[in-house]
Design a protein around this motif. Structure first.
Motif, short mmCIF file in Angstrom:
data_model
loop_
_atom_site.label_atom_id
_atom_site.label_comp_id
_atom_site.label_asym_id
_atom_site.label_seq_id
_atom_site.Cartn_x
_atom_site.Cartn_y
_atom_site.Cartn_z
N THR A 274 0.80 -1.23 0.00
CA THR A 274 0.00 0.00 0.00
C THR A 274 0.83 1.28 0.00
N ARG A 275 2.13 1.19 0.27
CA ARG A 275 2.96 2.40 0.33
C ARG A 275 3.11 3.01 -1.06
N PRO A 276 3.02 4.34 -1.19
CA PRO A 276 3.18 4.96 -2.51
C PRO A 276 4.52 4.63 -3.18
N GLU A 277 5.57 4.51 -2.35
CA GLU A 277 6.88 4.23 -2.93
C GLU A 277 6.99 2.80 -3.46
N ASP A 278 5.97 1.96 -3.20
CA ASP A 278 5.96 0.59 -3.71
C ASP A 278 4.89 0.41 -4.79
N ALA A 279 4.49 1.50 -5.42
CA ALA A 279 3.42 1.42 -6.42
C ALA A 279 3.78 0.51 -7.58
N ASP A 280 5.07 0.48 -7.95
CA ASP A 280 5.48 -0.39 -9.06
C ASP A 280 5.31 -1.86 -8.69
N ARG A 281 5.65 -2.21 -7.46
CA ARG A 281 5.49 -3.60 -7.02
C ARG A 281 4.02 -3.99 -6.98
N ARG A 282 3.20 -3.07 -6.51
CA ARG A 282 1.76 -3.35 -6.45
C ARG A 282 1.22 -3.59 -7.85
N ALA A 283 1.61 -2.75 -8.82
CA ALA A 283 1.13 -2.91 -10.19
C ALA A 283 1.58 -4.25 -10.77
N TRP A 284 2.82 -4.61 -10.49
CA TRP A 284 3.32 -5.87 -11.03
C TRP A 284 2.54 -7.07 -10.49
N HIS A 285 2.29 -7.08 -9.19
CA HIS A 285 1.57 -8.20 -8.60
C HIS A 285 0.10 -8.21 -9.03
N ARG A 286 -0.50 -7.03 -9.22
CA ARG A 286 -1.87 -6.99 -9.74
C ARG A 286 -1.93 -7.62 -11.13
N ALA A 287 -0.94 -7.31 -11.96
CA ALA A 287 -0.91 -7.90 -13.30
C ALA A 287 -0.74 -9.41 -13.23
N ALA A 288 0.13 -9.90 -12.33
CA ALA A 288 0.36 -11.34 -12.21
C ALA A 288 -0.86 -12.06 -11.66
N ALA A 289 -1.71 -11.34 -10.92
CA ALA A 289 -2.90 -11.96 -10.36
C ALA A 289 -4.07 -11.97 -11.34
N SER A 290 -3.96 -11.21 -12.41
CA SER A 290 -5.07 -11.07 -13.35
C SER A 290 -5.07 -12.21 -14.36
N VAL A 291 -6.27 -12.64 -14.76
CA VAL A 291 -6.38 -13.72 -15.75
C VAL A 291 -6.70 -13.20 -17.14
N SER A 292 -6.91 -11.89 -17.27
CA SER A 292 -7.25 -11.31 -18.57
C SER A 292 -6.72 -9.88 -18.64
N PRO A 293 -6.60 -9.32 -19.87
CA PRO A 293 -6.14 -7.93 -20.01
C PRO A 293 -7.01 -6.97 -19.21
N ASP A 294 -6.39 -5.91 -18.70
CA ASP A 294 -7.09 -4.93 -17.88
C ASP A 294 -6.46 -3.57 -18.15
N PRO A 295 -7.20 -2.64 -18.77
CA PRO A 295 -6.60 -1.35 -19.12
C PRO A 295 -6.12 -0.56 -17.92
N GLN A 296 -6.78 -0.68 -16.79
CA GLN A 296 -6.35 0.06 -15.60
C GLN A 296 -5.01 -0.47 -15.09
N ILE A 297 -4.87 -1.78 -15.06
CA ILE A 297 -3.59 -2.35 -14.63
C ILE A 297 -2.50 -1.98 -15.62
N ALA A 298 -2.82 -2.01 -16.92
CA ALA A 298 -1.84 -1.63 -17.94
C ALA A 298 -1.36 -0.21 -17.72
N ALA A 299 -2.30 0.71 -17.47
CA ALA A 299 -1.93 2.11 -17.25
C ALA A 299 -1.10 2.26 -15.99
N GLU A 300 -1.43 1.47 -14.96
CA GLU A 300 -0.68 1.54 -13.71
C GLU A 300 0.76 1.05 -13.91
N LEU A 301 0.93 -0.01 -14.70
CA LEU A 301 2.27 -0.50 -15.01
C LEU A 301 3.08 0.55 -15.76
N ALA A 302 2.47 1.20 -16.73
CA ALA A 302 3.17 2.22 -17.51
C ALA A 302 3.54 3.41 -16.64
#
Length: 797
Positions: A274-302
């Motif tokens: 949840t820490r702002p300085e770990d936003a990249d890690r959160r985005a990466w794990h959200r993507a790994a947990a997803s079973v299908s494309p998700d534009p919000q997760i994609a934008a967060e990764l970028a």
């Protein structure tokens, strides 16, 4: 399949075999982790006429006493006789010492040298291992050898440790097993991420897709590990026991889980991050947990790609490349350096996040945008082939065109350097006034590539780039200097060098080639040296790819011509002209130097003009000599004015030459250019000899020879020696007194020692020994090693 990167281990094992053949029995342990290639090493030993008994550990029989030793001896005896020899027909089994003595006697009486090869010793039953340890104590002085390979030091013996493959060897292995075009940057990162484990690299060849090998899809995180390594790393203590310490064990643990289990774990980690300085890690794990494309997760990764890049860049000192045993993931499994690299300023991590963003995006336009950004990051990371592949699916625009141009120049494709400037100029015009910053950067790239291509440039020229810069009103000191030079003016190159030398690392690294080339016009070797030293330091700090050095050879010349690297072509040919002067081949030197000068549109190779004057004067071509002297424009520095005085002395009538030679020597003595000072002494000595002033000539020529000899320049040293001989002097080094080092080398050489052996004894290089031997031959007036002994005896009388 062959071995890669195992020359040292193979040589050690071959020496061991030879020792056993000669009756010097011993034991050796080959130790290394699972999959590192111990079995392949044993299979590649050449045993010749030595008899070999082999046995491999089997996990299922590890609890049967003497099971391994029993199987090892069956080729020598029947199963019944083996049981009797080991006492297995009695109950309980014999003590290990008794079994060891019985087995050793059996082997020693075989009538021929014997080597026992025991593989996978971690699965050998304890009784057999204990007996083997006892046998090892009995081996010295016998024709019996023992090789035990396993993950630990299973018996007390000499040890050969087998580690992971180094980057080059690992890449060569991947080239042999991967059936698609291989991006070497990705391959290098995978070698680092696996610790160079050959079995892991073999398995990756099956696990990764062609798109992942060429860099157009992100790599799995963690890397997939095949079933063989999963089983191997389970071990007797369980797969999770050492997961925290070993990247392959972590990968094996991850691979052993089901897809649902992995997604659940990633989702839990994302929720807890949840820490702002770990936003990249959160985005990466959200993507790994997803079973299908998700534009919000994609934008967060970028959005978090830059944060991931900074984290990666900060994870190692001075952004150095990851070591072979470094982990590719952070403790929670996020790609802190997801593909094995922490260098290149974190650009590699940026590529990883942007590729993942493209994969998570359902929108084609967004995917193209992420791929373009990933291509730019790949280019910054020094991966031009990956950049070209990523940008190949992007609609042509100014940014895409610029990536293609710069990536093309970084490749080794035919004519690559020649095309870059034209493509960058086109991109600059496409950016236009609407984006002046991008247009300026594109023009700077165009200047860099034009300077690199030199007279081999295609698609544009210096005048067109200068005109475009003026038209777009691009403001930059490098562009301003370039325009001034193109228009025939004199730019303040000293200030340009100092500004970039003292500026930010990233700017210096990007522009070091262009500024360094124009920096030649400053006529200040010391300032140029400090600039290049600072550029090299900045390159190391940022982790950016280093520029390749110039190889002065026919092969180097052919390679530069193939690439369209005209600047390098002219550098190599200038060096060849100087070498011809050293040999006294003035006609060849004149032809080469004249060609370099004729193709030097911007005057960047004017340093060749003094050589052209010298070659033309010596070959009797006064017209070319005079014209080259007039074309030689100098800066207001001692070095540049010294070269001018030396050139004018060559062209001057006899009554005016001597003061010019003396002026040249005086000025060059105060400049950091010893080769030019040595040439001034040489030319002055030659001039004096032609005036029949032999005594003065000898002094000048001796000084020239001493300087060239100290520099190791055999060509010009030989020319000076020939001139000295023409004065009636017996030549430099003709005195018979040897220095202490020369005496030591002569004594060893007289006994028949080779240069390599002498170098090892005296802690010198073989080249240094060779250099001193030539001087020794001159002093003792001999021509071969066979003549040294009598010559040395004469010297002691």
């Amino acid at each position: 399949m062959g071995l890669w990167g195992r020359a040292g281990e193979s040589a050690a094992l071959q020496e061991f075999v030879e020792a056993v053949r000669c009756g010097l029995g011993a034991a050796v342990v080959v130790r290394g982790e699972a999959g590192v290639g111990k079995t392949a090493l044993l299979e590649n030993i050449v045993f010749g006429d030595v008899r070999v008994l082999r046995v491999g550990g089997v996990e299922q029989e590890a609890h049967f006493p003497y099971a391994a030793l029993h199987r090892l001896l069956i080729p020598l005896l029947s199963a019944m006789d083996v049981q009797h020899a080991l006492g297995l027909d009695d109950q309980p089994p014999v003590e290990a010492g008794s079994a060891a003595r019985a087995v050793f006697q059996l082997l020693a009486e075989a009538g021929e040298p014997v080597i026992c090869c025991v593989d996978d010793a971690q699965w050998i039953d304890p009784e057999s291992l204990e007996a083997l340890a006892r046998i090892a104590e009995l081996l010295p002085g016998s024709p019996v050898g023992l090789i035990v390979a396993g993950r630990h030091r299973h018996i007390p013996a000499q040890e050969i440790e087998v580690g992971g493959l180094t980057g080059t060897a690992g890449i060569e292995l991947l080239k042999a097993v991967v059936n698609v075009p291989l991006d070497e940057m990705i391959a290098a990162r995978l070698v680092a991420a696996t610790g160079g484990n050959p079995l892991a690299l073999h398995d990756l060849a099956r696990e990764l897709t062609p798109e992942q090998w060429v860099g157009t899809r992100s790599l799995p995180d963690p890397l997939p590990v095949g079933d063989r390594l999963i089983e191997a790393f389970r071990g007797p203590h369980g797969i999770l026991d050492t997961a925290e310490d070993h990247p392959l064990v972590r990968a094996a643990a991850y691979s052993a889980a089901t897809g649902a289990e992995r997604r659940a774990a990633h989702a839990a980690i994302a929720a807890a991050t949840t820490r702002p300085e770990d936003a990249d890690r959160r985005a990466w794990h959200r993507a790994a947990a997803s079973v299908s494309p998700d534009p919000q997760i994609a934008a967060e990764l970028a959005r978090t790609a830059d944060l991931a890049a900074r984290r990666s860049a900060d994870s190692s000192p001075e952004s150095s490349t990851a070591s072979a045993d470094s982990s590719p993931e952070s403790a929670d499994g996020s790609p802190e350096s997801a593909d094995g690299s922490t260098g290149s300023g974190g650009h590699t991590a940026r590529v990883t996040f942007l590729l993942r963003a493209a994969e998570m995006s359902p929108d084609a336009e967004d995917r193209e945008r992420y791929h373009l950004a990933a291509a730019e990051a790949a280019l910054a990371a020094g991966a031009p082939q990956q950049a070209l592949r990523l940008v190949s699916g992007v609609a042509v625009g100014a940014r895409a065109l610029l990536v293609r141009a710069n990536a093309l120049v970084m490749t080794e494709d035919e004519g690559a350097c020649a095309q870059g400037a034209g493509l960058c100029l086109y991109a600059a015009r496409a950016f236009g006034p609407a984006d002046p910053g991008a247009a300026t950067e594109a023009l700077l790239d165009a200047v860099e590539h034009l300077l690199r291509a030199g007279h081999l440039a295609k698609g544009t020229n210096a005048a067109e780039i200068a005109a475009a810069a003026e038209e777009l009103n691009a403001g930059d000191d490098l562009l301003t200097a370039f325009i001034t030079i193109v228009r025939g003016g004199r730019a303040d190159i000293r200030r340009l060098l100092e500004k970039y030398r003292d500026g930010p690392d990233d700017v210096l690294v990007r522009r070091q080639f262009g500024v360094g080339v124009l920096g030649e016009l400053a006529g200040d070797p010391e300032l140029l040296r400090t600039f290049r030293q600072r550029a090299a330091e900045a390159t190391r700090r940022t982790g950016m790819p280093r520029q390749r050095g110039v190889t002065v050879s026919e092969e180097g010349l052919e390679a530069a011509e193939r690439l369209g690297a005209g600047y390098t072509v002219s550098l190599i040919r200038s060096a060849m002209a100087a070498a011809a002067l050293g040999r006294g081949d003035y006609i060849t030197a004149r032809a080469i130097a004249r060609d370099v000068a004729a193709t030097d549109e911007l005057g960047l190779h004017r340093r060749v003009l003094p050589d052209l004057v010298e070659a033309a004067v010596r070959s009797g071509d006064s017209a070319v000599a005079v014209q080259a002297g007039e074309d030689f424009v100098v800066a207001d520095t001692p070095w540049s004015r010294g070269l001018l005085a030396r050139t004018r002395a060559l062209l001057a009538p006899p009554s005016d030459a001597e003061p010019l030679y003396r002026e040249a020597i005086h000025l060059l003595a105060g400049a950091p250019a010893r080769a030019d000072l040595a040439r001034a002494h040489l030319l002055y000595g030659e001039w004096l000899r032609r005036r029949r002033r032999r005594r003065d000539a000898r002094a000048a020529l001796t000084r020239a020879w001493e300087m060239y000899d100290a520099m190791g320049d055999e060509g010009f040293a030989g020319r000076a020696a020939r001139e000295l001989a023409a004065t009636g002097d017996s030549g430099p080094g003709a005195g018979r007194d040897l220095t202490a080092q020369e005496q030591a080398i002569a004594d060893l050489a007289a006994t028949g020692a080779t240069n390599t052996e002498i170098a090892a004894r005296l802690f010198l290089s073989a080249n240094t020994v060779d250099h001193h031997l030539r001087k020794i031959y001159r002093k003792l007036e001999v021509t071969s090693r066979r003549q040294l002994q009598p010559a040395l005896r004469r010297d002691t009388r």
